[in-house]
Write an enzyme that holds these catalytic residues in place. Structure first.
Site, PDB file in Angstrom:
ATOM      1  N   ARG A  18      -2.140  -5.999  -8.174  1.00 38.45           N
ATOM      2  CA  ARG A  18      -1.026  -6.921  -7.916  1.00 38.45           C
ATOM      3  C   ARG A  18      -0.868  -7.850  -9.110  1.00 38.45           C
ATOM      4  O   ARG A  18      -0.093  -7.599 -10.007  1.00 38.45           O
ATOM      5  CB  ARG A  18      -1.268  -7.722  -6.637  1.00 38.45           C
ATOM      6  CG  ARG A  18      -0.910  -6.947  -5.403  1.00 38.45           C
ATOM      7  CD  ARG A  18      -1.515  -7.527  -4.180  1.00 38.45           C
ATOM      8  NE  ARG A  18      -2.957  -7.348  -4.205  1.00 38.45           N
ATOM      9  CZ  ARG A  18      -3.727  -7.309  -3.144  1.00 38.45           C
ATOM     10  NH1 ARG A  18      -3.199  -7.490  -1.958  1.00 38.45           N
ATOM     11  NH2 ARG A  18      -5.015  -7.127  -3.229  1.00 38.45           N
TER      12      ARG A  18
ATOM     13  N   SER B 153      -2.467  -7.827   2.960  1.00 35.45           N
ATOM     14  CA  SER B 153      -2.694  -7.842   4.407  1.00 35.45           C
ATOM     15  C   SER B 153      -3.104  -9.253   4.842  1.00 35.45           C
ATOM     16  O   SER B 153      -2.651  -9.748   5.877  1.00 35.45           O
ATOM     17  CB  SER B 153      -3.795  -6.855   4.783  1.00 35.45           C
ATOM     18  OG  SER B 153      -3.508  -5.580   4.289  1.00 35.45           O
TER      19      SER B 153
ATOM     20  N   HIS C 296       0.839  -1.212   0.000  1.00 38.63           N
ATOM     21  CA  HIS C 296       0.000   0.000   0.000  1.00 38.63           C
ATOM     22  C   HIS C 296       0.874   1.261   0.000  1.00 38.63           C
ATOM     23  O   HIS C 296       0.611   2.213  -0.724  1.00 38.63           O
ATOM     24  CB  HIS C 296      -0.874   0.068   1.265  1.00 38.63           C
ATOM     25  CG  HIS C 296      -1.855  -1.063   1.432  1.00 38.63           C
ATOM     26  ND1 HIS C 296      -1.897  -1.849   2.551  1.00 38.63           N
ATOM     27  CD2 HIS C 296      -2.856  -1.513   0.638  1.00 38.63           C
ATOM     28  CE1 HIS C 296      -2.876  -2.736   2.449  1.00 38.63           C
ATOM     29  NE2 HIS C 296      -3.473  -2.559   1.293  1.00 38.63           N
TER      30      HIS C 296
ATOM     31  N   LYS D  89     -18.914  -7.183   6.662  1.00 42.08           N
ATOM     32  CA  LYS D  89     -17.689  -7.909   7.008  1.00 42.08           C
ATOM     33  C   LYS D  89     -17.263  -7.676   8.450  1.00 42.08           C
ATOM     34  O   LYS D  89     -16.725  -8.549   9.096  1.00 42.08           O
ATOM     35  CB  LYS D  89     -16.544  -7.462   6.093  1.00 42.08           C
ATOM     36  CG  LYS D  89     -16.541  -8.143   4.754  1.00 42.08           C
ATOM     37  CD  LYS D  89     -15.191  -7.942   4.122  1.00 42.08           C
ATOM     38  CE  LYS D  89     -15.180  -8.341   2.665  1.00 42.08           C
ATOM     39  NZ  LYS D  89     -13.994  -7.803   1.978  1.00 42.08           N
TER      40      LYS D  89
HETATM   41  P1  ADP Z   1      -5.652  -6.256   0.804  1.00 49.37           P
HETATM   42  O1  ADP Z   1      -6.375  -6.586   2.075  1.00 49.37           O
HETATM   43  O2  ADP Z   1      -5.839  -7.302  -0.260  1.00 49.37           O
HETATM   44  O3  ADP Z   1      -4.217  -5.864   0.995  1.00 49.37           O
HETATM   45  P2  ADP Z   1      -6.910  -3.622   0.596  1.00 49.37           P
HETATM   46  O4  ADP Z   1      -8.382  -3.509   0.504  1.00 49.37           O
HETATM   47  O5  ADP Z   1      -6.305  -3.188   1.881  1.00 49.37           O
HETATM   48  O6  ADP Z   1      -6.459  -5.067   0.173  1.00 49.37           O
HETATM   49  O7  ADP Z   1      -6.209  -2.848  -0.616  1.00 49.37           O
HETATM   50  C1  ADP Z   1      -6.507  -1.557  -1.045  1.00 49.37           C
HETATM   51  C2  ADP Z   1      -5.958  -1.384  -2.439  1.00 49.37           C
HETATM   52  O8  ADP Z   1      -4.542  -1.594  -2.436  1.00 49.37           O
HETATM   53  C3  ADP Z   1      -6.499  -2.367  -3.478  1.00 49.37           C
HETATM   54  O9  ADP Z   1      -6.625  -1.686  -4.706  1.00 49.37           O
HETATM   55  C4  ADP Z   1      -5.429  -3.416  -3.571  1.00 49.37           C
HETATM   56  O10 ADP Z   1      -5.431  -4.067  -4.817  1.00 49.37           O
HETATM   57  C5  ADP Z   1      -4.186  -2.557  -3.398  1.00 49.37           C
HETATM   58  N1  ADP Z   1      -3.037  -3.315  -2.926  1.00 49.37           N
HETATM   59  C6  ADP Z   1      -2.921  -4.044  -1.790  1.00 49.37           C
HETATM   60  N2  ADP Z   1      -1.700  -4.608  -1.693  1.00 49.37           N
HETATM   61  C7  ADP Z   1      -1.011  -4.230  -2.810  1.00 49.37           C
HETATM   62  C8  ADP Z   1       0.310  -4.490  -3.326  1.00 49.37           C
HETATM   63  N3  ADP Z   1       1.153  -5.294  -2.684  1.00 49.37           N
HETATM   64  N4  ADP Z   1       0.652  -3.927  -4.514  1.00 49.37           N
HETATM   65  C9  ADP Z   1      -0.229  -3.138  -5.171  1.00 49.37           C
HETATM   66  N5  ADP Z   1      -1.479  -2.860  -4.757  1.00 49.37           N
HETATM   67  C10 ADP Z   1      -1.865  -3.390  -3.594  1.00 49.37           C
END
Ligand code: ADP
Length: 169
Positions: A95, A133, A18, A42
């Site tokens: 990703r 996460s 992030h 959720k």
């Molecule tokens: P997650 O729980 O899967 O990490 P989030 O809802 O917190 O997802 O993610 C918010 C945004 O950040 C989404 O668009 C997700 O695709 C993106 N994201 C999460 N991790 C990464 C990463 N490692 N690289 C690029 N984008 C990411």
């Protein structure tokens, strides 16, 4: 005109994946509002680790020296939030191919809801495509180290959470 994007997500907790997206997006946008989006359905399932306010505090701490990053919570429609804040873009990270379909659908429905706000996708940073996460929480729960993939304060918060609430998460 100031270019502002919102970056919505669960951030449960924030990871280097992030952070990389946020830092790179600041080359394009003047300001990024990281929005902890709460999905009330959720929330009831207890499949989260950090309370939204804890997630917000962690993000705020990580970006305490970056005045162009703001943090907020939203428990409604992201597009309503975008309208209220008068932002130009919604930022999302991609990703692997797996992210594409859901993100594509979400961007389409968001355009239906508010066609003045563009969804901007940024691809994952170097060696961060496998960082989510969810995966990091699994690794930590089994005693693995996640310190290469999250900032120090997040790593500490995860360890603390495991110690205090380990049986419930
Ligand atoms: P997650 O729980 O899967 O990490 P989030 O809802 O917190 O997802 O993610 C918010 C945004 O950040 C989404 O668009 C997700 O695709 C993106 N994201 C999460 N991790 C990464 C990463 N490692 N690289 C690029 N984008 C990411």
């Amino acid at each position: 005109m100031k270019k502002v994007a919102i970056y919505p997500g669960s951030f449960d907790p924030i990871t280097n994946g992030h952070i990389d997206i946020i830092e790179r997006s600041l080359r394009i946008f003047d300001e990024v509002i990281v929005v902890v989006a709460i999905n009330l359905r959720k929330m009831n399932q207890k499949n989260w680790w950090f309370h939204p306010t804890e997630r917000l505090d962690l993000i705020r701490d990580v970006f305490k020296d970056e005045k162009r990053v703001k943090v907020d919570i939203c428990d409604g429609l992201i597009m309503d939030y975008a309208k209220k804040k008068n932002v130009q873009a919604v930022l999302r990270g991609l990703r692997a191919a797996g992210d594409f379909e859901t993100e594509f659908m979400m961007a389409a429905i968001n355009r239906e809801l508010n066609e003045e706000v563009e969804t901007v996708f940024m691809t994952t940073g170097k060696n961060l495509f496998f960082v989510s996460s969810t995966v990091l929480k699994e690794v930590a729960a089994f005693g693995g180290s996640i310190s290469s993939y999250v900032p120090k304060q997040v790593s500490r918060a995860v360890q603390k959470k495991l110690k205090t609430e380990g049986e419930q998460i």
